[in-house]
Design an enzyme around this catalytic site. Structure first.
Site, PDB file in Angstrom:
ATOM      1  N   GLU A 154      10.102  16.860  14.765  1.00 16.72           N
ATOM      2  CA  GLU A 154      10.612  16.513  13.435  1.00 16.72           C
ATOM      3  C   GLU A 154      10.008  17.459  12.403  1.00 16.72           C
ATOM      4  O   GLU A 154       8.818  17.386  12.127  1.00 16.72           O
ATOM      5  CB  GLU A 154      10.244  15.061  13.099  1.00 16.72           C
ATOM      6  CG  GLU A 154      10.812  14.620  11.773  1.00 16.72           C
ATOM      7  CD  GLU A 154      10.375  13.236  11.317  1.00 16.72           C
ATOM      8  OE1 GLU A 154       9.220  12.840  11.567  1.00 16.72           O
ATOM      9  OE2 GLU A 154      11.192  12.559  10.683  1.00 16.72           O
ATOM     10  N   CYS A 161      13.735  10.648   6.581  1.00 17.90           N
ATOM     11  CA  CYS A 161      13.659  10.260   7.995  1.00 17.90           C
ATOM     12  C   CYS A 161      15.001  10.496   8.660  1.00 17.90           C
ATOM     13  O   CYS A 161      15.078  10.912   9.802  1.00 17.90           O
ATOM     14  CB  CYS A 161      13.238   8.810   8.117  1.00 17.90           C
ATOM     15  SG  CYS A 161      14.271   7.676   7.173  1.00 17.90           S
ATOM     16  N   GLY A 163       6.910   5.057   8.105  1.00 18.45           N
ATOM     17  CA  GLY A 163       6.081   6.263   8.163  1.00 18.45           C
ATOM     18  C   GLY A 163       6.345   6.991   9.468  1.00 18.45           C
ATOM     19  O   GLY A 163       7.400   6.814  10.097  1.00 18.45           O
ATOM     20  N   SER A 164       5.386   7.774   9.883  1.00 12.70           N
ATOM     21  CA  SER A 164       5.611   8.609  11.059  1.00 12.70           C
ATOM     22  C   SER A 164       5.461   7.797  12.356  1.00 12.70           C
ATOM     23  O   SER A 164       4.819   6.738  12.374  1.00 12.70           O
ATOM     24  CB  SER A 164       4.604   9.757  11.058  1.00 12.70           C
ATOM     25  OG  SER A 164       3.305   9.227  11.127  1.00 12.70           O
ATOM     26  N   THR A 165       6.022   8.319  13.420  1.00 17.32           N
ATOM     27  CA  THR A 165       5.938   7.637  14.710  1.00 17.32           C
ATOM     28  C   THR A 165       4.487   7.561  15.184  1.00 17.32           C
ATOM     29  O   THR A 165       4.055   6.548  15.736  1.00 17.32           O
ATOM     30  CB  THR A 165       6.841   8.356  15.736  1.00 17.32           C
ATOM     31  OG1 THR A 165       8.194   8.220  15.288  1.00 17.32           O
ATOM     32  CG2 THR A 165       6.730   7.745  17.121  1.00 17.32           C
ATOM     33  N   GLU A 202       9.705   1.356  10.807  1.00 16.66           N
ATOM     34  CA  GLU A 202      10.754   2.354  10.522  1.00 16.66           C
ATOM     35  C   GLU A 202      10.069   3.709  10.614  1.00 16.66           C
ATOM     36  O   GLU A 202       9.268   4.068   9.745  1.00 16.66           O
ATOM     37  CB  GLU A 202      11.341   2.141   9.121  1.00 16.66           C
ATOM     38  CG  GLU A 202      12.081   0.832   8.958  1.00 16.66           C
ATOM     39  CD  GLU A 202      13.380   0.755   9.750  1.00 16.66           C
ATOM     40  OE1 GLU A 202      13.773   1.753  10.381  1.00 16.66           O
ATOM     41  OE2 GLU A 202      13.990  -0.325   9.747  1.00 16.66           O
ATOM     42  N   GLY A 210       2.885   4.857  13.352  1.00 16.04           N
ATOM     43  CA  GLY A 210       3.518   3.607  13.818  1.00 16.04           C
ATOM     44  C   GLY A 210       2.861   3.082  15.085  1.00 16.04           C
ATOM     45  O   GLY A 210       2.680   1.871  15.247  1.00 16.04           O
ATOM     46  N   LYS A 237       0.849  -1.195   0.000  1.00 15.89           N
ATOM     47  CA  LYS A 237       0.000   0.000   0.000  1.00 15.89           C
ATOM     48  C   LYS A 237       0.889   1.251   0.000  1.00 15.89           C
ATOM     49  O   LYS A 237       1.472   1.611   1.027  1.00 15.89           O
ATOM     50  CB  LYS A 237      -0.897   0.011   1.252  1.00 15.89           C
ATOM     51  CG  LYS A 237      -2.014   1.015   1.117  1.00 15.89           C
ATOM     52  CD  LYS A 237      -2.589   1.456   2.442  1.00 15.89           C
ATOM     53  CE  LYS A 237      -1.810   2.544   3.088  1.00 15.89           C
ATOM     54  NZ  LYS A 237      -1.602   3.766   2.284  1.00 15.89           N
TER      55      LYS A 237
HETATM   56  P1  NAD Z   1       2.431   8.580   7.619  1.00 15.76           P
HETATM   57  O1  NAD Z   1       2.694   7.842   8.871  1.00 15.76           O
HETATM   58  O2  NAD Z   1       1.434   9.655   7.605  1.00 15.76           O
HETATM   59  O3  NAD Z   1       2.004   7.581   6.446  1.00 15.76           O
HETATM   60  C1  NAD Z   1       2.783   6.447   6.108  1.00 15.76           C
HETATM   61  C2  NAD Z   1       1.879   5.396   5.493  1.00 15.76           C
HETATM   62  O4  NAD Z   1       0.965   4.919   6.479  1.00 15.76           O
HETATM   63  C3  NAD Z   1       1.003   5.897   4.333  1.00 15.76           C
HETATM   64  O5  NAD Z   1       0.969   4.894   3.338  1.00 15.76           O
HETATM   65  C4  NAD Z   1      -0.353   6.059   5.002  1.00 15.76           C
HETATM   66  O6  NAD Z   1      -1.426   5.980   4.086  1.00 15.76           O
HETATM   67  C5  NAD Z   1      -0.357   4.904   5.957  1.00 15.76           C
HETATM   68  N1  NAD Z   1      -1.319   5.013   7.066  1.00 15.76           N
HETATM   69  C6  NAD Z   1      -2.036   6.086   7.468  1.00 15.76           C
HETATM   70  N2  NAD Z   1      -2.816   5.773   8.530  1.00 15.76           N
HETATM   71  C7  NAD Z   1      -2.575   4.468   8.804  1.00 15.76           C
HETATM   72  C8  NAD Z   1      -3.046   3.557   9.802  1.00 15.76           C
HETATM   73  N3  NAD Z   1      -3.924   3.926  10.737  1.00 15.76           N
HETATM   74  N4  NAD Z   1      -2.568   2.291   9.786  1.00 15.76           N
HETATM   75  C9  NAD Z   1      -1.664   1.903   8.881  1.00 15.76           C
HETATM   76  N5  NAD Z   1      -1.177   2.709   7.905  1.00 15.76           N
HETATM   77  C10 NAD Z   1      -1.621   3.973   7.870  1.00 15.76           C
HETATM   78  O7  NAD Z   1       3.890   9.084   7.178  1.00 15.76           O
HETATM   79  P2  NAD Z   1       4.236  10.043   5.961  1.00 15.76           P
HETATM   80  O8  NAD Z   1       3.794  11.413   6.356  1.00 15.76           O
HETATM   81  O9  NAD Z   1       3.782   9.414   4.699  1.00 15.76           O
HETATM   82  O10 NAD Z   1       5.840   9.961   5.992  1.00 15.76           O
HETATM   83  C11 NAD Z   1       6.633  10.816   6.731  1.00 15.76           C
HETATM   84  C12 NAD Z   1       7.105  10.154   8.000  1.00 15.76           C
HETATM   85  O11 NAD Z   1       7.713   8.903   7.729  1.00 15.76           O
HETATM   86  C13 NAD Z   1       8.164  10.958   8.739  1.00 15.76           C
HETATM   87  O12 NAD Z   1       7.898  10.934  10.119  1.00 15.76           O
HETATM   88  C14 NAD Z   1       9.452  10.210   8.442  1.00 15.76           C
HETATM   89  O13 NAD Z   1      10.476  10.420   9.369  1.00 15.76           O
HETATM   90  C15 NAD Z   1       8.976   8.798   8.384  1.00 15.76           C
HETATM   91  N6  NAD Z   1       9.892   7.969   7.600  1.00 15.76           N
HETATM   92  C16 NAD Z   1      10.640   7.052   8.246  1.00 15.76           C
HETATM   93  C17 NAD Z   1      11.553   6.289   7.548  1.00 15.76           C
HETATM   94  C18 NAD Z   1      12.403   5.272   8.246  1.00 15.76           C
HETATM   95  O14 NAD Z   1      12.935   4.409   7.580  1.00 15.76           O
HETATM   96  N7  NAD Z   1      12.554   5.302   9.544  1.00 15.76           N
HETATM   97  C19 NAD Z   1      11.680   6.454   6.177  1.00 15.76           C
HETATM   98  C20 NAD Z   1      10.878   7.391   5.539  1.00 15.76           C
HETATM   99  C21 NAD Z   1       9.974   8.139   6.269  1.00 15.76           C
END
Ligand code: NAD
Length: 467
Positions: free
Chosen positions: A371, A275, A219-221, A241, A224, A168
């Site tokens: 962040e 990230c 994605g974001s903490t 991650e 997560g 996804k």
């Molecule tokens: P986000 O958490 O908003 O979204 C990430 C993904 O999760 C998207 O595909 C989103 O549709 C999905 N999502 C949304 N709600 C969900 C739920 N309830 N359950 C499961 N999935 C859901 O993050 P973003 O804004 O797309 O990305 C930016 C963030 O990601 C930043 O905090 C960045 O630091 C982090 N990031 C971390 C790494 C790493 O490897 N540690 C790498 C890239 C980005």
């Protein structure tokens, strides 16, 4: 407008609805994208479940070879994929090309790994073997900053280990992933790889689904945490991650002119939407003024424009929400620090923000404590290295960090005291598929890449026989 499709059970299908995907450099509609319903998500999971037994029984060499074929196709289509990635994500075309080729390189390296059974004991009393078995259906959830590279982190180890997959992508960057799904659809048996797109509304259903055995999430903490809570219902395996607030620590012995370009790259790559970007820089007072000036000069000379234009160094922010969020950090910087370069959004369509250097700022401001995930770097003055280490560690994040010094021995000693998954010396953001990567504290759970990352897509099984 192009004609994108979801991939479910080997079929390229329309979504039950559609949604517009924008070009962040123009805010114009780039394409209409299929949007999956929950019924389609369930069909994708069912297809992956049905495909699992045969795929798990396929010899690993065959699985490896098919992943290699996918890498071949991605490389052949790299120019087209890179343009599409720039158009939906915003990054400069050269960086998008690097991302596509980097993804193919991750496919090749991670698919070259092996999962040999180990004999733990072979004695007159017993024979004990350790096997790595596939888990079943894996859900891969991807953010919008590196849509393809991060897919390259997850897909090859998941499939190599014998799992089947439901991918996804993020709602604002689904197109390049859907295009890849179309390109590779004929390579794998139906159902082994499924790709759905959503409007940020199917993540919960995927992470909750009883037939999904593992979630690999980037994605974001805050999201997560939700993933962990949903996955808890069925005790799914999870790899998370998450976000970071990477500190760079610059010691008093550096030549500011020499280190400034590496620091700038580490903070402003992908317009700071990394990230692992440097998100706060602790600078010794002896070199503080000079480094502020060097970084401000680099920020002022960086070309900010549409990523498709040659010579662009920084593209737009990826989406309006992030753009508004970064603007609120600029507001915070104005109140709590002194802006010496940039400091404003550009007066044009698209989500462009000038690369910004902020000095005379400290903890207690949002820009230092949170962040920012954008092109705004705070420089914090310190006088004692112990104090810099303490402040660098005083964060709930622990993804990456870096130490900058002309004395490697000194730098190593400081690196050893930093609580982060990766600490670089005289560089920031250097990743490779054979080097495990993961976050400390609330930056994540588990690791990706290398044998350690591959193992996370498996169940350890012990067979213990009597003699
Ligand atoms: P986000 O958490 O908003 O979204 C990430 C993904 O999760 C998207 O595909 C989103 O549709 C999905 N999502 C949304 N709600 C969900 C739920 N309830 N359950 C499961 N999935 C859901 O993050 P973003 O804004 O797309 O990305 C930016 C963030 O990601 C930043 O905090 C960045 O630091 C982090 N990031 C971390 C790494 C790493 O490897 N540690 C790498 C890239 C980005």
């Amino acid at each position: 407008m192009s004609d994108y499709r979801l991939l479910i059970g080997g079929e390229l299908v329309q979504g039950d609805a559609t949604m517009a995907v924008l070009n962040p450099a123009t805010e114009e509609v780039l394409a209409l994208c299929p949007r999956a319903s929950e019924t389609q998500l369930n069909a994708a999971v069912a297809a992956a479940k049905a495909a699992f037994p045969a795929w798990a029984a396929t010899p690993i060499g065959e699985r490896r070879q098919l992943i290699g074929q996918m890498a071949d196709v991605i490389e052949v289509h790299a120019p087209e994929l890179a343009r599409l990635l720039t158009s939906e994500q915003g990054k400069p075309l050269a960086d998008a090309t690097e991302e596509v080729l980097g993804m193919a390189a991750f496919f090749r390296y991670l698919a070259s790994l092996d999962l040999p059974a180990k004999v733990i004991e072979d004695s007159s009393g017993r024979r004990v073997e350790a096997h790595r078995r596939p888990l079943g259906v894996v859900g891969a959830i991807i953010p919008w900053n590196y849509p393809l590279l991060i897919l390259g982190f997850k897909l090859p180890p998941a499939l190599l280990a014998g799992n089947t997959l439901v991918v996804k992508p993020a709602p604002t960057t689904p197109l390049s992933t859907l295009r890849i799904a179309e390109l590779v659809a004929g390579i794998l048996p139906p159902g082994v790889l499924n790709v759905i797109a959503d409007a940020n509304d199917l993540g919960d259903a995927l992470t909750r689904h009883p037939d999904v055995r593992k979630i690999s999430f980037t994605g974001s903490t805050s999201t997560g945490r939700k993933v962990m809570a949903s996955a808890a219902q069925t005790l799914k395996r999870i790899t998370l991650e998450l976000g970071g607030n990477d500190a760079g620590i610059v010691l008093d012995d550096v030549d500011p002119k020499k280190v400034a370009p590496g620091i700038f790259e580490g903070a402003f790559q992908n317009s700071g939407q990394v990230c692992l970007a440097i998100k706060r820089l602790y600078v010794h007072e002896a070199v503080y003024d000079e480094l502020c000036e060097e970084l401000a000069a680099l920020a002022n000379s960086a070309v900010v424009d549409d990523g498709l234009k040659q010579g662009t160094k920084l593209g737009p922010l990826q989406n309006r929400m992030q753009y508004e969020k970064v603007k609120s950090f600029l507001e915070d910087a104005r109140i709590n620090g002194k802006i010496v370069a940039g400091g404003e959004a550009m007066d044009r369509p698209g989500y462009f923000i000038k690369p910004t250097i902020v000095r005379d700022i400290e903890e207690g401001s949002r820009l230092v404590d949170e962040e920012q995930f954008g092109p705004v770097l705070p420089l914090i003055r310190y006088s004692e290295p112990d104090d810099a280490i303490r402040r660098a560690n005083a964060s709930s994040y622990g993804l990456g960090a870096s130490v900058w010094s002309s004395d490697p021995e000194r730098a190593y000693q400081i690196a050893n005291r930093i609580d982060a998954g990766t600490v670089w010396i005289n560089k920031h953001i250097d990743m490779a598929p054979h080097i495990p990567f993961g976050g400390a504290k609330q930056s994540g759970i588990g690791v990706e890449f290398a044998e350690e990352g591959l193992a996370e897509f498996t169940q350890l099984q012990i067979i213990n026989g009597a003699r």
